[in-house]
Design an enzyme around this catalytic site. Structure first.
Site, PDB file in Angstrom:
ATOM      1  N   GLU A 319      57.878  31.643  73.372  1.00 50.88           N
ATOM      2  CA  GLU A 319      57.139  31.263  72.093  1.00 50.88           C
ATOM      3  C   GLU A 319      55.733  31.627  72.289  1.00 50.88           C
ATOM      4  O   GLU A 319      54.906  30.703  71.965  1.00 50.88           O
ATOM      5  CB  GLU A 319      57.679  29.891  71.656  1.00 50.88           C
ATOM      6  CG  GLU A 319      58.913  29.577  71.329  1.00 50.88           C
ATOM      7  CD  GLU A 319      59.095  30.446  69.890  1.00 50.88           C
ATOM      8  OE1 GLU A 319      58.538  31.029  69.457  1.00 50.88           O
ATOM      9  OE2 GLU A 319      60.438  30.268  69.535  1.00 50.88           O
ATOM     10  N   ASP A 475      28.487  45.856  37.153  1.00 50.29           N
ATOM     11  CA  ASP A 475      29.509  44.687  37.005  1.00 50.29           C
ATOM     12  C   ASP A 475      28.464  43.401  37.373  1.00 50.29           C
ATOM     13  O   ASP A 475      28.669  43.003  38.451  1.00 50.29           O
ATOM     14  CB  ASP A 475      30.480  44.827  38.198  1.00 50.29           C
ATOM     15  CG  ASP A 475      31.385  43.796  37.972  1.00 50.29           C
ATOM     16  OD1 ASP A 475      31.521  43.024  36.841  1.00 50.29           O
ATOM     17  OD2 ASP A 475      32.532  43.523  38.986  1.00 50.29           O
ATOM     18  N   GLU A 548      29.164  46.068  32.377  1.00 55.74           N
ATOM     19  CA  GLU A 548      30.328  45.290  31.735  1.00 55.74           C
ATOM     20  C   GLU A 548      29.913  43.966  31.336  1.00 55.74           C
ATOM     21  O   GLU A 548      29.037  43.230  31.738  1.00 55.74           O
ATOM     22  CB  GLU A 548      31.276  44.866  33.257  1.00 55.74           C
ATOM     23  CG  GLU A 548      32.531  44.187  32.927  1.00 55.74           C
ATOM     24  CD  GLU A 548      33.357  43.833  34.246  1.00 55.74           C
ATOM     25  OE1 GLU A 548      33.645  42.781  34.189  1.00 55.74           O
ATOM     26  OE2 GLU A 548      33.299  44.960  35.000  1.00 55.74           O
ATOM     27  N   ASP A 660      33.230  43.621  44.451  1.00 55.65           N
ATOM     28  CA  ASP A 660      32.092  43.726  43.303  1.00 55.65           C
ATOM     29  C   ASP A 660      31.989  45.401  43.594  1.00 55.65           C
ATOM     30  O   ASP A 660      31.752  46.184  42.273  1.00 55.65           O
ATOM     31  CB  ASP A 660      31.274  43.076  43.089  1.00 55.65           C
ATOM     32  CG  ASP A 660      31.732  41.617  43.287  1.00 55.65           C
ATOM     33  OD1 ASP A 660      32.624  41.152  42.401  1.00 55.65           O
ATOM     34  OD2 ASP A 660      31.221  40.710  44.140  1.00 55.65           O
TER      35      ASP A 660
END
Length: 686
Positions: A319, A475, A548, A660
């Protein structure tokens, strides 16, 4: 391919051709070599079971098969110490009378008394006998025989077979033992023992994989990882002398359980007088008569110094994905030991990157990573998008008899935790990156070319080929939280008479403080970008700008007004018409066109019709960070999500940052390559 209609006839002919008892009576005779060729030494070879033959026979699979079928090695029967032994399946071979007469005729004219040829043959015979007489040959054979009989309904009364990955674990263990116990005869023993495993067609180069210093196995839950490790360690201690084995588990109770299981196994099948146990430090010592003792030490990762100072030939890390990271240095330190090998074994938990770090070894130069799952990379997308699919459709799936996988189990486990079926039960080792890999839309070669092949937009040739219109998309974001979204800006110039475009400017701007002057700050940033581009590219005559307005329409109009006043170039804006009044405002409402814009952008990248400029402008991205590299990071994060209505959505937001800048570049490229939009002067009405 043998026609099925002729198969029985061929089998009957083969049966009749084999003389009764011929194979049992046939044996190699070392004192009468066959001198088949008189060629130079460079063109001939000494075969220990034949004589002097042309070197081209080294590539003969028929000759190799025949010699191995009558090799004395496979006639020796080593009795197992426990359980029921297994016979090594050997393909019977036979020489018909006609073939024997033809062979004698070929060799009849050649002198069998060539002293030089006889010396070569004697040397080959001695080499073969030396390998068989290697002191560790019988020891390793005993280990294989004991392990095979132990797994033959002895360890588990219900099963006499093992899974392919369990066989591979045995191979990694066994062949590494050969490389450290008999390094000079390793290649010869590799060839001998591969018959035991049925690796008839495996070449020597492939066998070298098992000599690696480390290997990693990612296997689904409940598939017998620890089970086979217990069997291997138990037989190693009792069959091989002077071998030091380590076992590290992620939890104390796991290490104690394995420790107890190995003790019980040895006590049940081997003399108790040979076993010496120190429970306080998890050590088992086993001593056979007239042999040096072999040892096992079981430890956990919670005491990271417990294995320091020890000497291990084989270290099994169970493991391993869940091992404490501060314990890894003490484990990895054994890779410096020349005769040590680390075998990492783990189930897959890809819901958390910290417990999926072993999957990073997929990019290792050596083939270290072995992943067992039920979905191939080509069909992972189908598996993720179709709820009813529980296994890969491309091949006949091998599912162990003790594993149950169906649609009901998938639905139930996913009700407990979304994605648990894929990550825990299916063993999808790539699930940590499944969302990224499944939706990855831009190829790595395209990104490399985008990064390296930058256009010199300052050269006269480039300026003559570029359009004089600059496309800028803004934007805006009205926040000063640098952990959230910022204002993204992308500037693109298209080429004349071509669909090619060049990215010449990018910005990722954050407000210094929240005041009423946010529109002014954003407009000033855009004006500074236009001014810089106009200075570097005198051929640019005007700018087409789309701002925008989804977040705030009033602020978008304010930004357009301020930019119109401050821009050093004539500016035209994309306008949005008010449905109530019919007035057109200098802003753009981003909607369904975003998906189309992303598809156009992705196609341009993959087709190499989008480039970046050598003198790309950015006034906001750190000077120490390449703006193109900044953009590529966001491109790599592009994901395509299918929606219920049959459409798709694109997003590049990720844990480490926003998208962005990418959205601004995507939209600027879309407007530069589309003829559907009309840019107008500021505040022009219908």
């Amino acid at each position: 391919m043998i026609l099925s209609g002729k198969k029985r006839m061929l089998l009957d002919n083969y049966k009749n051709a084999r003389a009764p008892g011929g194979d049992d009576e046939r044996d190699w005779v070392f004192d009468r070599p066959a001198i088949v060729t008189r060629r130079d030494k460079s063109d001939r070879m000494a075969h220990p079971y034949i004589g002097i033959i042309p070197r081209t026979n080294i590539y003969s699979a028929v000759l190799d098969s025949y010699c191995k079928s009558l090799n004395p090695v496979y006639k020796e029967r080593i009795p197992p110490v426990l359980g029921t032994g297994r016979d090594v399946p050997v393909t019977p071979a036979n020489v018909t009378g006609e073939l024997a007469r033809a062979a004698r005729a070929l060799c009849g004219d050649l002198a069998s008394g060539d002293p030089e040829a006889l010396v070569e043959f004697a040397s080959a015979v001695q080499t073969q006998r030396t390998s068989r007489g290697c002191p560790v040959f019988r020891e390793l054979s005993e280990f294989l025989v004991n392990l095979a009989s132990f797994l033959n309904r002895c360890y588990s009364v219900k099963s006499d077979t093992i899974e392919p990955f369990q066989k591979q674990l045995i191979l990694h263990t066994f062949y590494f033992l050969i490389s450290i116990k008999a390094p000079h005869a390793a290649n010869t023993l590799f060839e001998v023992f591969k018959e035991y495993f049925g690796l008839f067609d495996m070449g020597r180069e492939a066998l070298q994989t098992f000599k690696q210093k480390s290997t990693v196995y990612l296997i689904p839950r409940r598939h017998g990882k620890t089970w086979i490790v217990v069997a291997i360690i138990s037989m190693l201690l009792t069959s091989v002398e002077n071998i030091h084995v380590g076992y590290v588990a992620h939890q104390k109770h796991v290490a104690n359980s394995v420790f107890a299981e190995i003790i019980n196994t040895i006590y049940r099948w081997f003399p108790a007088k040979n076993v010496y146990i120190k429970k306080e430090n998890g050590t088992i010592m086993y001593t056979n008569e007239n042999r040096r003792p072999s040892t096992l030490m079981c430890a956990t990762c919670f005491n990271k110094n417990s294995i320091r100072g020890q000497t291990f030939n084989l270290l099994y890390v169970d493991e391993a994905n869940f091992i404490k990271k501060d314990s890894l240095p003490s484990i990895l330190g054994f890779m410096l030991q020349k005769d040590a090998k680390i075998i990492f074994i783990s189930s897959v938990n890809s819901s958390d990157q910290t417990t999926s770090f072993l999957y990073n070894l997929k990019n290792a130069k050596e083939k270290m990573l072995n992943v067992v799952n039920y979905v191939c990379p080509q069909h992972r997308e189908d598996f993720s998008l179709q709820e009813s699919v529980v296994s890969c459709p491309c091949y006949r799936l091998h599912i162990p008899t003790y594993i149950a996988i169906d649609e009901n189990i998938k639905d139930t486990t996913n009700l407990f935790m979304e994605g648990a079926f894929t990550t825990e039960l299916m063993g999808d080792g790539a699930a940590a990156t499944t969302q990224t890999n499944m939706h990855k839309v831009v190829g790595e070669p395209a990104l490399v070319q985008f990064d390296l092949c930058r256009v010199d937009t300052g050269s006269p040739e480039a300026q003559r080929g570029l359009n004089p219109t600059l496309f800028l998309y803004v934007d805006p974001a009205y926040t000063n939280n640098t952990e959230a979204s910022g204002t993204g800006m992308g500037a693109v110039v298209s080429m004349k008479n071509s669909d090619r475009c060049v990215v010449v400017g990018v910005e990722h701007f954050f407000l210094k403080e929240l005041t009423g002057a946010s529109s002014l700050q954003i407009a000033s940033c855009a004006a500074a970008l236009i001014r810089s581009l106009a200075t570097l590219h005198p051929f640019v005559r005007e700018a087409h700008v789309a701002i925008e307005g989804n977040s705030s329409q009033d602020s978008a109009v304010a930004i357009a007004t301020l930019l119109h006043e401050r821009s050093p170039l004539p500016v035209k804006f994309l306008h949005h018409a008010d449905k109530a009044t019919g007035v057109q405002w200098p802003m753009y409402i981003l909607g369904a066109e975003k998906a189309r814009a992303f598809e156009t952008f992705i196609y341009a990248l993959n087709s190499n019709t989008l480039s970046c400029g050598q003198a790309i402008v950015s006034n906001t991205i750190k000077l120490s960070f390449d703006p193109v590299a900044y953009l590529i990071e966001q491109i790599r994060a592009i994901k395509c999500y299918p929606l219920k209505d049959g459409t798709v959505s694109y997003c590049a937001k990720h844990k480490g940052g926003s998208d962005d800048t990418l959205v601004a570049v995507v939209m600027a490229h879309y407007f530069a390559t589309s003829d559907r939009h009309v840019f107008k002067n500021h505040m022009k009405q219908i």
